[in-house]
Design an enzyme around this catalytic site. Structure first.
Site, PDB file in Angstrom:
ATOM      1  N   SER A 222      -8.125   3.317   3.245  1.00 34.54           N
ATOM      2  CA  SER A 222      -8.265   5.601   3.129  1.00 34.54           C
ATOM      3  C   SER A 222      -9.083   5.928   4.619  1.00 34.54           C
ATOM      4  O   SER A 222      -8.699   5.240   5.705  1.00 34.54           O
ATOM      5  CB  SER A 222      -8.224   6.049   2.220  1.00 34.54           C
ATOM      6  OG  SER A 222      -8.123   7.218   1.998  1.00 34.54           O
ATOM      7  N   ASP A 450       3.334   5.771   0.944  1.00 31.87           N
ATOM      8  CA  ASP A 450       1.867   5.874   1.355  1.00 31.87           C
ATOM      9  C   ASP A 450       1.215   7.344   1.166  1.00 31.87           C
ATOM     10  O   ASP A 450       1.986   7.907   1.936  1.00 31.87           O
ATOM     11  CB  ASP A 450       0.864   5.265   1.741  1.00 31.87           C
ATOM     12  CG  ASP A 450      -1.075   6.527   1.295  1.00 31.87           C
ATOM     13  OD1 ASP A 450      -0.923   6.958   1.323  1.00 31.87           O
ATOM     14  OD2 ASP A 450      -1.249   4.499   1.889  1.00 31.87           O
ATOM     15  N   HIS A 478      -0.929   4.829  -2.850  1.00 30.70           N
ATOM     16  CA  HIS A 478      -2.094   4.815  -1.757  1.00 30.70           C
ATOM     17  C   HIS A 478      -3.016   3.621  -1.679  1.00 30.70           C
ATOM     18  O   HIS A 478      -3.930   3.167  -2.420  1.00 30.70           O
ATOM     19  CB  HIS A 478      -3.110   5.659  -1.608  1.00 30.70           C
ATOM     20  CG  HIS A 478      -4.726   6.456  -1.143  1.00 30.70           C
ATOM     21  ND1 HIS A 478      -3.728   6.305   0.918  1.00 30.70           N
ATOM     22  CD2 HIS A 478      -5.591   6.935  -0.770  1.00 30.70           C
ATOM     23  CE1 HIS A 478      -4.810   6.414   1.488  1.00 30.70           C
ATOM     24  NE2 HIS A 478      -5.852   6.782   0.594  1.00 30.70           N
TER      25      HIS A 478
END
Length: 509
Positions: A222, A450, A478
């Site tokens: 991320s 995602d 995610h």
């Protein structure tokens, strides 16, 4: 990154100098090789690159240490910061390659907590041959954290309506946003100009040297992909292997990032509803469009009349808490069954406890009402990394556009960035492509549905990086590596150990 500003970091392990409150962030640039400071560094950097961490046992097979970095890289002989570092030693010392430095996302996620919780989830070849290393970036967790508000103040901030319907509600949101910024100024003013991503990337190079590695092996999730890409841009010759999972597109403006994230959550919500609609006991019913309308109705109803808490929590479980709880469950497909029950309780019983619990988990609110500093660090980094809109009116216009593209999340996400209008430190550094020219091959992983880092961001970053290779995960949730399918984990582990990325265009289904 990897989140809307109100949405927090990736759920742990499931899964941007003048020291003045009115100045601009001095993020700088640089390059380095081996254990020496980057050419052109200010005098005094040698001691940081030459340091040897004092490792000590910190239970359950982990070792901990503190690595020193300068508060201000332009003045390295001045104030220092201590970075909390943890490692899980390689299982086979004879075949050890080096350290695998990790970042779990956020910004604001604790790398120390991440390795404690998820270190043993990495592939066996990686566990055998790398020391798994986590660290709390500057201003985060145990690394001299940024603090802004106490627990009750954060409760008020997170309860504030982030889809304001009239000037009075806009004024209330503006007041809470300004209070957040003022709290950070009062409690963390000296650190705020120096917590941005470029300085955190410089810290990673100091950490690399302190660990004794000639080149960096790194895995970021991320926001950690954004941090890793900035490292590669500054220190391309020091890259051994970088895995960037759940990639962020560095070219987007602050509000464009938020809009794309809102659309990503919208895509994930539809995927959840389509899955729920197949079950005979789905509380939303069998029709997908009508089910989405029921969620919209729940948001509107709780905007007027908050849900109750049978366990006696005194917070108003209003539209903002409901939306936060829904968003939290969309990060990982494993939470979808919980979300089905939570929505059923909310719609059929007016019971908001499960949605509130999901929200608390994402925001890292503890049972005693206190919070980790994840959200404060999150805001501090995001507000200084990129230029921000000038006022609440500008946010309002962006929110109106976002509501059309992402009706369940658009306003909520966009308005969540409003504290940056009042932030005591601003930057003039515009977003730009990151090419990392001269770096070894870099592996970018993107998941097609995602919710927090849309797949097109992975496509964009892999294209920008001169040595980037894209590995696609056709799926939900995610990030893809931890707990992911073998067609993701096997090529990733092979790349980390051997340095050879999978063939460009590889898709894991």
């Amino acid at each position: 990154m990897g989140r809307a500003r109100r949405m927090g970091a990736v759920l742990a392990s499931v899964g941007l100098s003048m020291v003045t409150v009115t100045g601009c962030a001095d993020n700088g640039s640089g390059d380095t090789s081996r254990q020496s400071p980057p050419p052109g560094s200010a005098a005094g950097m040698d001691r940081y690159y030459a340091q040897k961490p004092g490792w000590h046992d910190c239970k359950d097979g982990f070792e901990c240490a503190t690595v020193k970095v300068p508060l201000d890289y332009a003045r390295p002989q001045g104030q220092q910061l201590g970075l909390a570092v943890i490692r899980l030693p390689a299982r086979k010392r004879s075949g050890r390659i080096g350290s695998l430095v990790t970042n779990p996302g956020g910004p604001g996620g604790s790398g120390v907590g991440f390795i404690r919780e998820a270190g043993r989830l990495f592939g066996p070849d990686v566990r055998d041959r790398f020391d798994l290393v986590g660290f709390d970036p500057r201003g985060v967790g145990e690394s001299e954290p940024v603090r802004c508000l106490d627990g009750p103040q954060l409760d008020r901030f997170f309860t504030t309506d982030t889809s304001p319907d009239d000037p009075r509600e806009v004024a209330a949101l503006s007041a809470q946003s300004q209070a957040f910024a003022n709290g950070c100024k009062a409690r963390s003013a000296a650190r705020l100009p120096h917590v941005g991503t470029l300085n955190a990337a410089r810290d990673i190079d100091v950490l690399r040297a302190a660990l004794g590695d000639d080149k960096l092996t790194y895995m970021g999730f991320s926001y950690g992909t954004y941090l890793g890409a900035f490292y590669a841009e500054q220190f391309p010759r020091n890259v051994r292997a970088l895995v960037l999972d759940g990639a962020v597109d560095p070219t987007l403006s602050s509000t464009a990032t938020l809009l794309e994230q809102a659309k990503g959550f919208e895509t994930a919500l539809r995927a959840f509803v389509e899955d729920c609609a197949k079950a005979p006991d789905c509380p939303l019913g069998p029709d997908v469009d009508k089910a989405l309308d029921r969620i919209s109705d729940l948001q509107r109803q709780t905007d007027r009349t908050p849900l109750r808490s049978p366990r006696g929590d005194t917070r108003r479980i209003n539209e903002t808490w409901v939306t936060t709880g829904i968003a939290a469950a969309l990060y990982n497909k494993g939470f979808w069954p919980t979300l089905r029950i939570a929505l059923g309780n909310a719609i059929q019983k007016r019971d908001g406890d499960m949605l509130l619990t999901l929200a608390d988990q994402m925001l890292q609110r503890r049972p005693d009402g206190s919070y980790s500093n994840q959200m404060e660090a999150n805001m501090a980094v995001n507000c200084v990394d990129k230029p921000n809109p000038p006022n609440a009116d500008a946010y309002g216009k962006e929110a109106t556009r976002a509501a059309a593209d992402a009706p369940h999340f658009g306003e909520y996400v966009i308005w969540g960035g409003l504290p940056c209008v009042y932030w005591p430190v601003q930057t003039r550094q515009a977003p730009r492509p990151l090419t990392a020219d001269g770096a070894a091959p870099i592996l970018v992983i993107g998941t097609t549905r995602d919710p927090a880092t849309p797949y097109r961001w992975a496509q964009a970053l892999a294209t920008q990086l001169r040595s980037g290779t894209l590995l696609t995960h056709e799926g939900d949730g995610h990030t893809a590596y931890l707990g992911g399918p073998t067609c993701i984990t096997a090529p990733t582990d092979r790349y980390l150990t051997k340095g050879t990325p999978p063939k460009e265009g590889t898709v894991c289904r």
